[in-house]
Structure formats: C-alpha cells, structure tokens
Design a protein around this motif. Structure first.
Motif, short mmCIF file in Angstrom:
data_model
loop_
_atom_site.label_atom_id
_atom_site.label_comp_id
_atom_site.label_asym_id
_atom_site.label_seq_id
_atom_site.Cartn_x
_atom_site.Cartn_y
_atom_site.Cartn_z
N ASN A 152 -22.51 8.64 -6.00
CA ASN A 152 -23.75 9.29 -6.46
C ASN A 152 -23.78 10.79 -6.12
N GLY A 153 -22.63 11.31 -5.68
CA GLY A 153 -22.54 12.74 -5.40
C GLY A 153 -22.92 13.14 -4.00
N GLY A 154 -23.18 12.16 -3.12
CA GLY A 154 -23.56 12.46 -1.75
C GLY A 154 -22.36 12.64 -0.84
N GLU A 155 -22.62 13.15 0.35
CA GLU A 155 -21.59 13.34 1.36
C GLU A 155 -22.13 12.89 2.71
N LEU A 156 -21.23 12.58 3.62
CA LEU A 156 -21.63 12.28 4.99
C LEU A 156 -22.07 13.56 5.69
N ALA A 157 -21.30 14.61 5.51
CA ALA A 157 -21.58 15.89 6.14
C ALA A 157 -20.87 16.98 5.36
N THR A 158 -21.32 18.19 5.55
CA THR A 158 -20.66 19.35 4.94
C THR A 158 -20.05 20.19 6.06
N GLY A 159 -18.86 20.73 5.82
CA GLY A 159 -18.16 21.51 6.82
C GLY A 159 -18.12 22.97 6.48
N ASN A 160 -18.12 23.80 7.53
CA ASN A 160 -18.05 25.25 7.35
C ASN A 160 -17.41 25.86 8.58
N GLY A 161 -16.16 26.32 8.44
CA GLY A 161 -15.48 26.97 9.54
C GLY A 161 -15.30 26.09 10.76
N GLY A 162 -15.07 24.80 10.54
CA GLY A 162 -14.84 23.90 11.67
C GLY A 162 -16.09 23.27 12.23
N SER A 163 -17.27 23.66 11.73
CA SER A 163 -18.51 23.04 12.18
C SER A 163 -19.07 22.18 11.04
N TYR A 164 -19.86 21.18 11.44
CA TYR A 164 -20.36 20.22 10.45
C TYR A 164 -21.87 20.08 10.52
N LYS A 165 -22.46 19.81 9.36
CA LYS A 165 -23.89 19.57 9.22
C LYS A 165 -24.08 18.29 8.44
N ALA A 166 -24.87 17.36 8.97
CA ALA A 166 -25.09 16.07 8.31
C ALA A 166 -25.68 16.27 6.92
N ALA A 167 -25.25 15.42 5.98
CA ALA A 167 -25.75 15.50 4.60
C ALA A 167 -26.21 14.14 4.09
#
Length: 435
Positions: free
Chosen positions: A216-231
């Motif tokens: 459905n286009g979702g993700e567990l988390a998004t990453g940016n420069g080695g850090s993660y944010k829940a999605a």
C-alpha cells in the motif's frame, strides 16, 4: 558429537541458562578471548524449526565430517526457540562462560548484535574463503556492518501464499490476484467452510503483515544519513495495517485464537489442515510437505494491491556468526564454513527447502524443484528489508509491531492510535541506538 544436546530446551530453562553466571574464559580488552584453542568442545546454538528433524540430520552430517577433520574436537548443538533468541543471545554476550562458540541469528539482528559487541569480525577469513565469492550481494549485505563481515549467510528466506487447491477448487475459487481478492477469498472460504480459517494470520507475525504495508506504499521507517524515523503511522502504512487487521475476526481468523499467533503457528495451522491459505516461507515447505495437506496445495506470490502485481516480500534469512568471546576462534570459523558452505546449503535446500545464498547453488535448486519458482519470483519483484539500525533489534524484541496489531484486533485502539504509539516506541529505540 553429543546427540543429547540436539534438543530444544524449555523457554524458562533457556532464559535461566543464559543468565546463570559461570566462570569466564580469559578475555582481551576488546571482548575477545586471549586464547585460540585447537581442540576441545565447541558449542553451537541453532534455531528450532517447525519440523526440525531434517535440519538436524543435515547438521549432524556436517558436524561428523568436521569432527573427523579435527581430531580432539567435540561439537555440541542446542536448538533454541526463535521467539526467545533475543534474551538468550544477549545474555550470552554478557557471560562468555555460558556462551556458545557459534550462533545462528536472524539477519535483522546483525546491526544490533555488532553494536552489542557480541560477534567476531571475520572479514579476513570470509574474504579468503573460496565459497564466499558466489554469495549473492543481498545475502552478503546481511552480514556486513560498516564494511566488515560478521558471519556467513545460512539461507535467504522469502514468503509467498500457500493455498489449498482442493478447498478452493471445490468452492469454485481461484488463487487470488490482488490484495482485495485475497481478503474476499479468505472470507468466502470461512463462510462456506467455518471449520477452517480462510487465511491463517497472526497478530505476532510481523513479516507476514509487512507485505500489506509495503504493497500500500507504506514503510516501516525512513532513513536519512544513517538515522531513522518511524513511518508506520503514515497514511499509506495505515492502509496496509487496516487491510491486514481486517483479516482478524469470526469471518476469517477469530482474534481470540489468531491474535497471539506467530509465523510458525500460521504455517502449522495450514499444514495440519486447519486453514485454507497461509503466508509461508520457502523454508516452510518441508513442514507443509510433512503435514496432512501434502499433495493438496500450491504456492503463488502474495498478491499486491494492483491485480496481477506481487506484494513486496520481506527479504529474510538467517546467518551463522562466531562469537567474539570464543576461545576456539579458528575452529569456530572452520565450523561456520562447514555449516554454511555450498555442500551443506544444498543439502539444507533438499531437506528443508531453505533457499541457498550462493547464486550457483540456488540456480541448481531451482532446476531441481519447481516449488522454488514463486519464491524466486517474489525476490525478483523487489523484496524489502528492515531498517539497518541497531535499534531494530530492540523494536523487534520489544514486540512493538505485534503489540500494535494486537491492540487493533482486540478493539483496544484504532489503527491511528495504535500506529502512533508504535511510531513513538520505534523513534525512541532509534534514538537510543544512535541511529
């Protein structure tokens, strides 16, 4: 080798054994043992499978050959439950005296175990190993952290849809080609055959649920420069969560029975004839073949949202790692190669249906067994992985996602509230892990 060790200990005993203080081997400043003994007893922890006997037979053969090559060695194998691996293995990292020399671990645990300092860096040995050159890149990445190798891939795992050809045929139904059709087919079967689960689902089956989120286009988390944010609380992810949790109820898989089920329980329900469909792995094939549904089922890729599409599958699998604390490093590395080498992986495929991590061995497996095709098709359609963060181990061990699903199917929280809570817990774990 001691056959008595080849049993799965009760959960309580495993946890207590892991926490019992015993005399420790001499340690170096980096946590490694000061000695490298060339004989003696090696302890191995492997995962207990739904149908474990075929795995034991392959392992026993590899160990017998190893012991013959290394006079004065004795290998003791213990099969431990997957569900309690986190407590048991982390306790071993803190108590080398009770720790094994070699441990099987899920590829989602790699980053966390490396951060904990429990696994030995075997980059040099892996690089000099002839078999390693044919390890596929995805499998190799599952043992790699910051460019260093911390084990050898044992098998790659991917899930697809098992379904009863006799049940669907009798009801005039065909294998579903979309997620909506999968859900409606499951409920049609339950209505016509109330003694069956239409599709066996589990509130504790994280990797059976994730394809619904990803499709459905979702993700567990998004990453940016080695850090993660829940999605998991994004709108797309919530659509997938709602689709999966809609399968818990009297019209398919009653929450009272299914909310606590994990992956093994759903496969067991299918293999024993209690479910018309289940999301199972290539590694579940042996257990299904040993069940009452043998000869009455087929497998297709799990469908995505668009008719004819394939839902992204979790790129799972297990690895075998040498513990940093081992006082038998050279022997442990050689035993790791014996248990994960091409010959053993070929035998594990024949015995268990585990997909090999070597490109050439996997190609041979596909030629020998047509049941592999839907799983290889699923891999080829674009499998996904969990966030490459040491925080994931805490998220997994804390049952953040199973708790979310169970809160929804029990009616305690709606999808929005439960996913928001899960996201907060995930972010706290990422922050605590520094990722």
């Amino acid at each position: 080798m001691k056959l008595a060790a080849r049993i799965a200990a009760p959960v309580t005993a495993l946890v207590l054994a892991g926490l019992t203080a015993t005399a420790c081997a001499p340690q170096t400043s980096d946590g490694g043992a000061a000695t490298d003994e060339k004989s003696g007893t090696l302890r191995v922890w492997l995962f207990q499978e739904v149908n474990n006997k075929p795995k034991e037979q392959v392992v026993d053969a590899a160990i017998a050959a190893f012991e013959q090559r290394h006079e004065g060695t004795d290998v003791q194998v213990e099969y431990i439950p997957v569900d309690t691996r986190a407590q048991r293995i982390k306790a071993a990292f803190n108590d080398p005296g009770s720790a094994p020399d070699l441990v099987e671990y899920g590829n989602t645990d790699t980053a966390g175990y490396v951060k904990d300092g429990g696994l030995a860096d075997i980059t040099a040995e892996f690089g000099a190993w002839a078999d390693a050159k044919d390890t596929d890149p995805t499998a190799r990445s599952s043992v790699t952290v910051d460019g260093k190798i911390y084990g050898a891939p044992l098998f790659v795992g991917v899930r697809a849809l098992y379904y009863r050809t006799d049940v669907l045929g009798a009801l005039g139904l065909t294998a579903p080609k979309s997620q909506a059709e999968l859900i409606s087919t499951a409920k049609k079967i339950r209505k016509a055959r109330p003694e069956l689960y239409g599709l066996a689902v589990g509130g504790a089956y994280t990797y059976g649920a994730m394809p619904f989120v990803w499709a459905n286009g979702g993700e567990l988390a998004t990453g940016n420069g080695g850090s993660y944010k829940a999605a998991v609380n994004s709108e797309s992810a919530r659509k997938g969560i709602a689709a999966y949790t809609s399968l818990f109820g009297d019209d398919n898989c009653p929450a009272a029975k299914c909310a606590q089920m994990g992956g093994n329980a759903t496969v067991t329900a299918f293999a024993s004839g209690k479910a018309a469909m289940a999301i199972g792995g290539d590694f579940s094939h042996a257990a299904v073949e040993a069940g009452t549904v043998k000869g009455k089922y087929a497998v297709v890729p799990l469908p995505g949202v668009t008719p004819g599409s394939i839902a992204p599958a979790f790129a799972g699998g297990n690895n075998l790692g040498v513990l940093k604390s081992t006082s038998h490093r050279t022997l442990a590395v050689d035993l790791m190669k014996s248990l994960t080498g091409k010959e053993t992986q070929g035998r594990l495929f024949d015995a268990m249906g585990f997909l090999p991590t070597y490109s050439d061995v996997r190609a041979d497996a596909a030629r020998k067994q047509p049941f592999v095709k839907p799983f290889i098709d699923s891999l080829g359609a674009g499998a996904k992985f969990v966030p490459a963060s040491p925080g994931w181990g805490q998220i997994d061990a804390s049952l953040v996602l199973p708790t979310m699903f169970q809160e929804i199917v029990s009616g305690r929280k709606d999808v929005a509230a439960a996913s928001d809570d899960a996201a907060r817990k995930m972010d706290a774990a990422f922050t605590a892990a520094g990722s």
